[in-house]
Design a protein around this motif. Structure first.
Motif, PDB file in Angstrom:
ATOM      1  N   SER A  87      27.340  36.592  29.887  1.00  0.00           N
ATOM      2  CA  SER A  87      27.614  36.619  31.320  1.00  0.00           C
ATOM      3  C   SER A  87      28.049  38.001  31.784  1.00  0.00           C
ATOM      4  N   GLU A  88      28.159  38.113  33.098  1.00  0.00           N
ATOM      5  CA  GLU A  88      28.595  39.359  33.733  1.00  0.00           C
ATOM      6  C   GLU A  88      29.772  39.059  34.671  1.00  0.00           C
ATOM      7  N   LYS A  89      30.623  40.050  34.821  1.00  0.00           N
ATOM      8  CA  LYS A  89      31.784  39.965  35.715  1.00  0.00           C
ATOM      9  C   LYS A  89      31.519  40.893  36.902  1.00  0.00           C
ATOM     10  N   TYR A  90      31.810  40.385  38.113  1.00  0.00           N
ATOM     11  CA  TYR A  90      31.572  41.151  39.336  1.00  0.00           C
ATOM     12  C   TYR A  90      32.857  41.245  40.157  1.00  0.00           C
ATOM     13  N   GLU A  91      32.949  42.316  40.942  1.00  0.00           N
ATOM     14  CA  GLU A  91      34.083  42.502  41.847  1.00  0.00           C
ATOM     15  C   GLU A  91      33.607  43.121  43.151  1.00  0.00           C
ATOM     16  N   ILE A  92      34.425  42.896  44.171  1.00  0.00           N
ATOM     17  CA  ILE A  92      34.215  43.578  45.454  1.00  0.00           C
ATOM     18  C   ILE A  92      35.568  44.053  45.935  1.00  0.00           C
ATOM     19  N   ILE A 143      43.262  37.784  55.704  1.00  0.00           N
ATOM     20  CA  ILE A 143      44.528  37.370  55.083  1.00  0.00           C
ATOM     21  C   ILE A 143      45.073  38.412  54.115  1.00  0.00           C
ATOM     22  N   GLY A 144      44.421  39.571  54.070  1.00  0.00           N
ATOM     23  CA  GLY A 144      44.980  40.694  53.330  1.00  0.00           C
ATOM     24  C   GLY A 144      44.539  40.856  51.886  1.00  0.00           C
ATOM     25  N   MET A 145      43.500  40.155  51.484  1.00  0.00           N
ATOM     26  CA  MET A 145      42.975  40.382  50.135  1.00  0.00           C
ATOM     27  C   MET A 145      42.335  41.758  50.089  1.00  0.00           C
ATOM     28  N   THR A 146      42.470  42.431  48.963  1.00  0.00           N
ATOM     29  CA  THR A 146      41.877  43.761  48.820  1.00  0.00           C
ATOM     30  C   THR A 146      40.768  43.799  47.772  1.00  0.00           C
ATOM     31  N   LYS A 147      40.698  42.777  46.920  1.00  0.00           N
ATOM     32  CA  LYS A 147      39.675  42.721  45.887  1.00  0.00           C
ATOM     33  C   LYS A 147      39.460  41.265  45.492  1.00  0.00           C
ATOM     34  N   ILE A 148      38.221  40.917  45.217  1.00  0.00           N
ATOM     35  CA  ILE A 148      37.885  39.584  44.708  1.00  0.00           C
ATOM     36  C   ILE A 148      37.055  39.769  43.447  1.00  0.00           C
ATOM     37  N   THR A 149      37.393  39.000  42.440  1.00  0.00           N
ATOM     38  CA  THR A 149      36.684  39.036  41.165  1.00  0.00           C
ATOM     39  C   THR A 149      35.910  37.739  40.968  1.00  0.00           C
ATOM     40  N   VAL A 150      34.696  37.878  40.508  1.00  0.00           N
ATOM     41  CA  VAL A 150      33.897  36.747  40.034  1.00  0.00           C
ATOM     42  C   VAL A 150      33.811  36.957  38.522  1.00  0.00           C
ATOM     43  N   PRO A 151      34.636  36.212  37.772  1.00  0.00           N
ATOM     44  CA  PRO A 151      34.776  36.535  36.350  1.00  0.00           C
ATOM     45  C   PRO A 151      33.566  36.228  35.487  1.00  0.00           C
ATOM     46  N   GLU A 152      32.670  35.351  35.969  1.00  0.00           N
ATOM     47  CA  GLU A 152      31.570  34.965  35.092  1.00  0.00           C
ATOM     48  C   GLU A 152      30.372  34.461  35.865  1.00  0.00           C
ATOM     49  N   ILE A 153      29.294  35.244  35.808  1.00  0.00           N
ATOM     50  CA  ILE A 153      27.991  34.786  36.268  1.00  0.00           C
ATOM     51  C   ILE A 153      27.099  34.825  35.038  1.00  0.00           C
ATOM     52  N   TYR A 154      26.565  33.672  34.687  1.00  0.00           N
ATOM     53  CA  TYR A 154      25.747  33.591  33.480  1.00  0.00           C
ATOM     54  C   TYR A 154      24.492  34.436  33.627  1.00  0.00           C
ATOM     55  N   ASN A 155      24.088  35.078  32.533  1.00  0.00           N
ATOM     56  CA  ASN A 155      22.954  35.999  32.562  1.00  0.00           C
ATOM     57  C   ASN A 155      21.673  35.354  33.069  1.00  0.00           C
ATOM     58  N   TYR A 156      21.506  34.069  32.870  1.00  0.00           N
ATOM     59  CA  TYR A 156      20.286  33.377  33.291  1.00  0.00           C
ATOM     60  C   TYR A 156      20.347  32.928  34.753  1.00  0.00           C
ATOM     61  N   ASN A 157      21.485  33.136  35.434  1.00  0.00           N
ATOM     62  CA  ASN A 157      21.620  32.672  36.813  1.00  0.00           C
ATOM     63  C   ASN A 157      21.285  33.804  37.790  1.00  0.00           C
ATOM     64  N   ASP A 158      19.999  34.085  37.895  1.00  0.00           N
ATOM     65  CA  ASP A 158      19.531  35.186  38.742  1.00  0.00           C
ATOM     66  C   ASP A 158      19.880  34.982  40.214  1.00  0.00           C
ATOM     67  N   ARG A 159      19.819  33.731  40.694  1.00  0.00           N
ATOM     68  CA  ARG A 159      20.116  33.477  42.117  1.00  0.00           C
ATOM     69  C   ARG A 159      21.560  33.820  42.442  1.00  0.00           C
ATOM     70  N   SER A 160      22.473  33.418  41.588  1.00  0.00           N
ATOM     71  CA  SER A 160      23.882  33.702  41.835  1.00  0.00           C
ATOM     72  C   SER A 160      24.150  35.208  41.780  1.00  0.00           C
TER      73      SER A 160
END
Length: 163
Positions: free
Chosen positions: A156-161, A121-138
């Motif tokens: 927390s940490e912020k991730y992108e692809i 559908i044309g997305m070029t980037k996705i952001t995950v704004p918050e993964i809690y530091n204790y959530n190793d599985r996520s």
């Protein structure tokens, strides 16, 4: 730029796993997940309360506005919702709300399929704004799919692809 595409009502993942767009009158099915303190802790960082139906309705209304909200369903004797996920450029939340399905690889199957849809559908980037530091599985899940850490706070940490 996102192409003008209609959200599919069902996305088949495997013979016994699918994504389905829920109607607002079905949102109450998520109530047990968001009343589970473990689910709330890992997904929302909440430790002092559980969600009622009004909070769920507000959350799902918002997620439906910013992206494509789906229930994650497994086929038992009938299709049964076990979690939710939203495909959005600004957030990519996933919750396996039924703990008996944790650690079975469902999250990876779901997110892999939705990353393919994001590209279509044309997305070029996705952001995950918050993964809690204790959530190793996520964190491990998102990193395994190519997401990279772009920012961090004390909690927390912020991730992108880039797609």
């Amino acid at each position: 730029m996102i192409k003008n595409t209609k959200q599919p009502s069902v996305i088949e993942l495997t013979s016994d796993l699918r994504l389905r767009t829920p109607n607002p009158d079905e949102w109450h099915l998520a109530l047990p997940w968001y009343q589970n303190r473990n689910v709330l802790y890992f997904s929302e960082g909440v430790t002092d309360k559980i969600y009622d139906i009004s909070v769920i309705n507000n959350m799902y209304s918002y997620l439906s506005e910013i992206g494509e909200l789906y229930f994650i369903e497994v086929l038992l004797e009938q299709w049964t919702a076990i979690g939710d996920v939203t495909l959005s450029e600004s957030n990519f939340p996933i919750v396996i709300g039924n703990e008996s399905y944790w650690g079975k690889g469902i999250g990876k199957v779901v997110l892999t399929k939705l990353l393919d849809r994001a590209k279509q559908i044309g997305m070029t980037k996705i952001t995950v704004p918050e993964i809690y530091n204790y959530n190793d599985r996520s964190r491990s899940l998102f990193q395994s799919l190519g997401f990279v850490k772009v920012d961090a706070s004390e909690a927390s940490e912020k991730y992108e692809i880039k797609l």
